[in-house]
Design an enzyme around this catalytic site. Structure first.
Site, PDB file in Angstrom:
ATOM      1  N   ILE A   1    -102.562 -47.414  49.365  1.00 17.98           N
ATOM      2  CA  ILE A   1    -102.288 -48.048  47.927  1.00 17.98           C
ATOM      3  C   ILE A   1    -103.720 -48.211  47.041  1.00 17.98           C
ATOM      4  O   ILE A   1    -103.915 -47.651  45.834  1.00 17.98           O
ATOM      5  CB  ILE A   1    -101.490 -49.274  47.852  1.00 17.98           C
ATOM      6  CG1 ILE A   1    -100.212 -49.016  48.711  1.00 17.98           C
ATOM      7  CG2 ILE A   1    -101.439 -50.145  46.610  1.00 17.98           C
ATOM      8  CD1 ILE A   1     -99.571 -50.505  49.073  1.00 17.98           C
TER       9      ILE A   1
ATOM     10  N   ASP B   1    -114.019 -51.978  52.088  1.00 18.00           N
ATOM     11  CA  ASP B   1    -112.727 -51.948  53.303  1.00 18.00           C
ATOM     12  C   ASP B   1    -113.780 -51.366  54.428  1.00 18.00           C
ATOM     13  O   ASP B   1    -114.283 -50.301  54.450  1.00 18.00           O
ATOM     14  CB  ASP B   1    -112.112 -50.561  52.588  1.00 18.00           C
ATOM     15  CG  ASP B   1    -110.711 -50.348  53.563  1.00 18.00           C
ATOM     16  OD1 ASP B   1    -110.999 -50.443  54.733  1.00 18.00           O
ATOM     17  OD2 ASP B   1    -109.870 -50.108  53.172  1.00 18.00           O
TER      18      ASP B   1
ATOM     19  N   ASP C   1     -97.927 -61.005  42.287  1.00 18.74           N
ATOM     20  CA  ASP C   1     -96.615 -60.283  42.613  1.00 18.74           C
ATOM     21  C   ASP C   1     -96.357 -61.102  43.917  1.00 18.74           C
ATOM     22  O   ASP C   1     -94.998 -60.828  44.353  1.00 18.74           O
ATOM     23  CB  ASP C   1     -96.533 -58.658  42.712  1.00 18.74           C
ATOM     24  CG  ASP C   1     -95.260 -58.262  42.980  1.00 18.74           C
ATOM     25  OD1 ASP C   1     -94.426 -58.715  42.075  1.00 18.74           O
ATOM     26  OD2 ASP C   1     -95.030 -57.514  43.812  1.00 18.74           O
TER      27      ASP C   1
ATOM     28  N   GLU D   1     -92.756 -67.504  50.074  1.00 18.08           N
ATOM     29  CA  GLU D   1     -91.641 -66.849  49.228  1.00 18.08           C
ATOM     30  C   GLU D   1     -90.205 -67.024  49.706  1.00 18.08           C
ATOM     31  O   GLU D   1     -89.994 -67.122  51.167  1.00 18.08           O
ATOM     32  CB  GLU D   1     -91.876 -65.109  49.311  1.00 18.08           C
ATOM     33  CG  GLU D   1     -93.123 -64.882  48.537  1.00 18.08           C
ATOM     34  CD  GLU D   1     -93.348 -63.478  48.654  1.00 18.08           C
ATOM     35  OE1 GLU D   1     -92.556 -62.677  48.992  1.00 18.08           O
ATOM     36  OE2 GLU D   1     -94.570 -63.125  48.076  1.00 18.08           O
TER      37      GLU D   1
ATOM     38  N   HIS E   1     -92.307 -60.470  43.628  1.00 12.67           N
ATOM     39  CA  HIS E   1     -92.465 -59.399  44.865  1.00 12.67           C
ATOM     40  C   HIS E   1     -91.799 -58.186  44.242  1.00 12.67           C
ATOM     41  O   HIS E   1     -90.941 -57.561  44.994  1.00 12.67           O
ATOM     42  CB  HIS E   1     -92.022 -60.019  46.216  1.00 12.67           C
ATOM     43  CG  HIS E   1     -92.625 -59.320  47.098  1.00 12.67           C
ATOM     44  ND1 HIS E   1     -92.968 -59.993  48.599  1.00 12.67           N
ATOM     45  CD2 HIS E   1     -93.274 -58.008  47.504  1.00 12.67           C
ATOM     46  CE1 HIS E   1     -93.601 -59.143  49.160  1.00 12.67           C
ATOM     47  NE2 HIS E   1     -93.713 -57.965  48.465  1.00 12.67           N
TER      48      HIS E   1
END
Length: 528
Positions: A151, A170, A255, A260, A278
């Site tokens: 992504i 990363d 998001d 949740e 989400h």
């Protein structure tokens, strides 16, 4: 025929894929946890999205379960540790919704930069507050990516198109790949200090939990903005609230949340926060893609043994699976024999070495090594397979090593499994003959040509005249029929091996009689 339960909402096309591939599939979304536990024992595969929680209790209630397929990237709802311990493969679909999630992050970035949600609400309320909503351009801004995998790399590509300066943290990003993506690889603290906008694209693990801690949030540039379309728990939400409320940060677009569904959060009270429930993967295309992908992956595994996008097992492509299958069986049998001989000596394993020579050296070796480990550890630990064998070896402190020999030998292909104990190493070597039939060619350095049989008797003895006759007579008098008989020795009069294939298990009492024969050093029954 393998049976699959789909316990969450998936595309009808995914259900049809299972059926077209010949699997027995039940589509039962909306079941309560207790209802799933009641029926899961009937299934070999379980396909889920995020609603079903694949807990330890659920896995323990599923003795037939071989694979769990998660239609999506995150596997937070699957107990990976318990699945691995039970030998259940866990797959996800990391590519099916990558574009959709990346696009949502870009959309959130624009919404935050131009205050689009607040401006829309104001305009719909009959106001015309043109001077109130003063935004910022993205062009020329420095975008910091925390995570640059599937992504993150798509976000980088889109950001480069917007003429942003892209930097990335990363640990798995190589310098070469960074150049290909047009990003500058930096350490996390440098990214925090330099970025005008930070967007998160990392998985949620113990290592990444609160990766944007209070300290790092307040180390961000004054007026910076934060985007999180990855996972809740990556950000200290209380610290983020304080940084936004105080004006240290200009805004945040979220998001995902630590808890949740998120229905009550202090962040919801702030005008400079954009929130969505989400929605990262919530496009028609993504939902279809991940459903189709998980159905194909699970079908391939259950029907051919191919493993794609597994969290807890080496991948085996559909093209590789048929070629690897006889090699995996050879590795398992060699490991099983080495393991049974080790158990018979009641020895503690210190290391396991797997050696590859000839054609075997050119293959995808990780699943072969896993099969060998499973073979070695099954006689010791019970139900072990390719999924949980590497973890079990690690837990027991067993060193595992692979060796590839480029030399040419007497065989086109060769595998050797060596178990190292306090008493020294013990190796078993095999090859494939004909259409892929496993065959033993060496035991503890002694050449012996023998096919595997379901039941065998392994005997080491001193090479002296008369032994074979006495041994054969002992089995005959006990009513034991010999199917195959194979011999090997180090030298005339030296150590010898006798490997006998039997028509069935060795009857009780016969083993002790064999062990009591003159010249017998050791006798071990084997089962494969």
């Amino acid at each position: 025929m393998p049976r699959v339960l789909i316990s969450d909402k998936l595309s009808p096309a995914a259900v049809q894929i299972f059926r077209d591939r010949g699997l027995d599939v039940d589509f039962k979304p909306g079941l309560k946890p207790a209802e799933i536990r009641e029926i899961i024992g009937e299934y070999d595969g379980l396909a889920v999205r995020s609603a079903t929680k694949v807990t330890r209790e659920l896995i323990e209630a599923a003795p037939r379960l071989r694979v769990v397929g998660r239609a999506g990237i995150g596997v937070d709802n699957v107990d990976i540790t318990s699945a691995t311990a039970r030998g259940v493969v866990v797959m996800n679909t990391p590519f099916g919704n990558a574009i959709t999630t990346a696009e949502h992050a870009i959309a959130m970035m624009f919404a935050l930069a131009r205050q689009i949600p607040e401006a829309s609400a104001s305009t719909k309320a009959g106001k015309w507050e043109k001077n109130r909503f003063m935004g910022v351009e993205l062009t020329g801004k420095t975008l910091g990516l925390v995570g640059c995998g599937n992504i993150g790399s798509i976000v980088a590509d889109r950001a480069n198109g917007l003429r942003m300066k892209v930097i990335a943290f990363d640990p798995f990003l190589s310098e070469k790949r960074a150049v290909e993506l047009g990003v500058e690889k930096v350490e996390l603290d440098a990214l925090i200090a330099r970025a005008d906008i930070i967007t998160l694209h990392a998985p949620y693990t113990e290592q990444t939990r609160n990766i944007l801690s209070r300290e790092r949030i307040f180390a961000m540039k004054k007026g910076a903005r934060l985007i999180n379309c990855a996972r809740g728990g990556l950000v200290d939400e209380q610290a983020l609230f304080e940084a936004l409320q105080s004006g240290h940060l200009a805004g945040a677009a979220l998001d995902v949340f630590e808890t949740e569904p998120a229905t009550d959060s202090p962040l919801f009270t702030l005008e400079n926060v954009v929130c969505t429930p989400h929605l990262g993967a919530a496009t028609t295309e993504a939902q279809e893609n991940v459903a189709l992908q998980v159905a194909e992956q699970m079908s391939d595994f259950l029907l051919t043994g191919a493993v794609s996008n597994a969290i807890n097992m080496p991948s085996v492509t559909a093209e590789e699976a048929p070629r690897l299958k006889p090699y995996m069986e050879l590795a398992r049998l060699l490991g099983s024999m080495a393991g049974q001989l080790t158990v018979a000596q009641d020895a503690s394993i210190k290391a396991i070495r797997v050696e590859y020579e000839g054609q075997a050296a050119e293959l995808n070796r990780r699943p072969l090594t896993a099969a060998a480990l499973a073979g070695v550890l099954t006689p010791i630990s019970g139900a072990v397979n390719m999924v949980n064998a590497p973890v079990l070896a690690q837990q027991r402190g067993i060193e595992v090593a692979e060796t590839v020999h480029e030399r040419s030998g007497d065989y086109v292909t060769l595998l050797r499994v060596t178990v190292v104990t306090e008493g020294g190493p013990r190796s078993v070597t095999g090859t494939l003959v004909g259409t892929g039939k496993p065959r033993l060619v060496e035991i503890k350095g002694i050449a012996v040509e023998a096919d595997f049989a379901p039941h065998m008797l392994y005997v080491t003895n001193q090479d002296r005249p008369g032994f074979i006759g006495r041994f054969g007579m002992t089995l005959s008098e006990a009513g034991v029929n010999i199917a195959t008989f194979h011999l090997g020795r180090t030298a005339p009069g030296g150590d010898a091996i006798c490997l006998v294939g039997l028509d069935g298990p060795l009857p009780a009492g016969v083993l002790e009689t064999v062990r009591g024969l003159p010249l017998v050093v050791r006798a071990v029954p084997l089962a494969f």
